[in-house]
Design a protein around this motif. Structure first.
Motif, PDB file in Angstrom:
ATOM      1  N   CYS A   1       0.857  -1.167   0.000  1.00 16.05           N
ATOM      2  CA  CYS A   1       0.000   0.000   0.000  1.00 16.05           C
ATOM      3  C   CYS A   1       0.903   1.230   0.000  1.00 16.05           C
ATOM      4  CB  CYS A   1      -0.928   0.035   1.204  1.00 16.05           C
ATOM      5  SG  CYS A   1      -2.294   1.189   0.883  1.00 16.05           S
TER       6      CYS A   1
ATOM      7  N   CYS B   1      -0.101   4.097   1.871  1.00 16.23           N
ATOM      8  CA  CYS B   1      -0.462   5.002   2.978  1.00 16.23           C
ATOM      9  C   CYS B   1       0.646   5.198   3.993  1.00 16.23           C
ATOM     10  CB  CYS B   1      -1.731   4.513   3.667  1.00 16.23           C
ATOM     11  SG  CYS B   1      -1.687   2.799   4.181  1.00 16.23           S
TER      12      CYS B   1
ATOM     13  N   CYS C   1      -4.245   5.842   0.701  1.00 16.81           N
ATOM     14  CA  CYS C   1      -3.761   4.586   0.112  1.00 16.81           C
ATOM     15  C   CYS C   1      -3.575   4.707  -1.394  1.00 16.81           C
ATOM     16  CB  CYS C   1      -4.725   3.449   0.430  1.00 16.81           C
ATOM     17  SG  CYS C   1      -5.014   3.196   2.186  1.00 16.81           S
TER      18      CYS C   1
HETATM   19 ZN   LIG Z   1      -3.183   1.861   2.733  1.00 17.96          ZN
END
Ligand SMILES: [Zn+2]
Ligand SMILES: NCC[C@H](CC(=O)O)[C@@H](CN)CCC(=O)O
Length: 329
Positions: free
Chosen positions: A122, A124, A132
């Motif tokens: 991801c 994030c 994200c």
């Molecule tokens: Zn994420």
């Protein structure tokens, strides 16, 4: 009463009771989440995630040794960049070859060749805004740029030696993009693609965000994680990801989404279904035990039994170290 009303004879004995379960929890069903920081000596307890640590590269081997000895089979890695200036709008650090995840993959592959390494994929943890994906000017996700970037990161983790890449971003079409790039790289035959297919927005991720430093700096994840009421959306996302090449379908969170797990097993009867007992579920069980509502082990076991009963045969769980002590196999 008539003979069909007599059920007690099928479960009066502990062994007969165990036979009533379709699936039994074993150590090989468990995946243990690890938070890897970019300070080699870190071993930092996460207060909101009882007993869990943020680990530096220098701590991983000694941390994993006893767990592997007790039968740990798999981990899933989350990078936690702590160094200032690491995060930017494109999550450039996500696939840094000297970053925590790629270094940890290489180290664990070398030291524990029998351990199955999953890498969460991801952006994030690496974006300055904590979302994200890569954002448009209006703050919404740019799906095309996000999917391109996430698939590059997934390939980087696979090339570094991850046995499994697990995109937890919930951008549309990332499974197909990752699969195509793995094929282009000639490594799709030795990389499992585990999709967080039905991942819901909600209040159960707080302790993880503390541990990973990944809370969004503004807004929320409601436009890309599924709405808690969206059972149809979850079924459509699961069907889509299977068509795009997912090897494993995951549902997340688990305890409040058991119907979604059973839908996943219904739709994906030919694939393994995973469930992620998330940080909020784990912390809630600890809080309940601390408040004297129930015994910790009994509730951890009962929550896992519910996840298995719903149809999962893989559980991502922060209780993994305890289960390695509690389970015989
Ligand atoms: Zn994420
Ligand atoms: N990529 C998103 C991370 C996501 C939670 C969030 O929305 O921040 C999960 C990790 N895959 C959180 C897992 C947990 O709470 O244990």
């Amino acid at each position: 009463g008539d003979i069909s009303s007599q059920l007690h004879g099928g479960y009066f004995h502990p062994l007969a009771r165990s036979w009533q379960a379709e699936r039994q929890l074993t150590k090989s069903m468990l995946i243990y989440p690890l938070f890897i920081t970019d300070n080699d000596d870190d071993m930092i307890l996460v207060p909101s995630l009882p007993g869990q640590h943020q680990l530096g590269i220098g701590r991983i081997i000694s941390f994993l040794e006893p767990l592997v000895h007790k039968g740990l089979r798999s981990v899933i890695l989350f990078g936690v960049p702590m160094k200032p200036g690491t995060k930017d709008a494109l999550a450039s650090a996500a696939d840094d070859p000297e970053g925590p995840v790629i270094r940890a993959i290489r180290l664990i592959r070398r030291r524990f060749p029998q351990l199955y390494i999953c890498a969460d994929v991801c952006l994030c943890e690496y974006t300055s805004h904590g979302h994200c994906g890569i954002l448009r000017d209006d703050g919404s996700l740019n799906n095309e740029l996000s999917v391109d970037r996430i698939s590059d990161v997934a390939v980087a983790y696979a090339k570094a030696g991850a046995h499994c890449v697990a995109p937890s971003d919930m951008n549309d079409g990332r499974i197909r993009a990752i699969k195509l790039k793995l094929i282009e790289e000639g490594i799709s035959h030795k990389t499992t693609l585990m999709s967080y297919s039905a991942k819901f927005s909600g209040c159960l991720y707080g302790p993880f965000r503390d541990a990973a430093g990944s809370a969004p700096s503004f807004g929320d994840r409601k436009c890309y994680q599924l709405p808690p009421g969206g059972r149809g959306l979850a079924r459509r996302a699961i069907t889509r990801d299977m068509a795009e090449g997912a090897d494993i379908i995951m549902v997340k969170p688990a305890g409040q989404y058991l119907d979604i797990i059973s839908d996943a097993k219904d739709l994906g009867k030919d694939l393994p279904v995973a469930a992620y007992q998330v940080s909020g579920e784990y912390a809630m069980i600890h809080a309940g035990a601390k408040a004297g509502v129930f015994d910790l082990k009994e509730m951890a076991v009962e929550s896992a039994e519910a996840i298995l009963r719903a149809g999962a045969t893989i559980i991502v769980s922060y209780f993994t170290p305890e289960f390695l002590d509690w389970l015989d196999n």
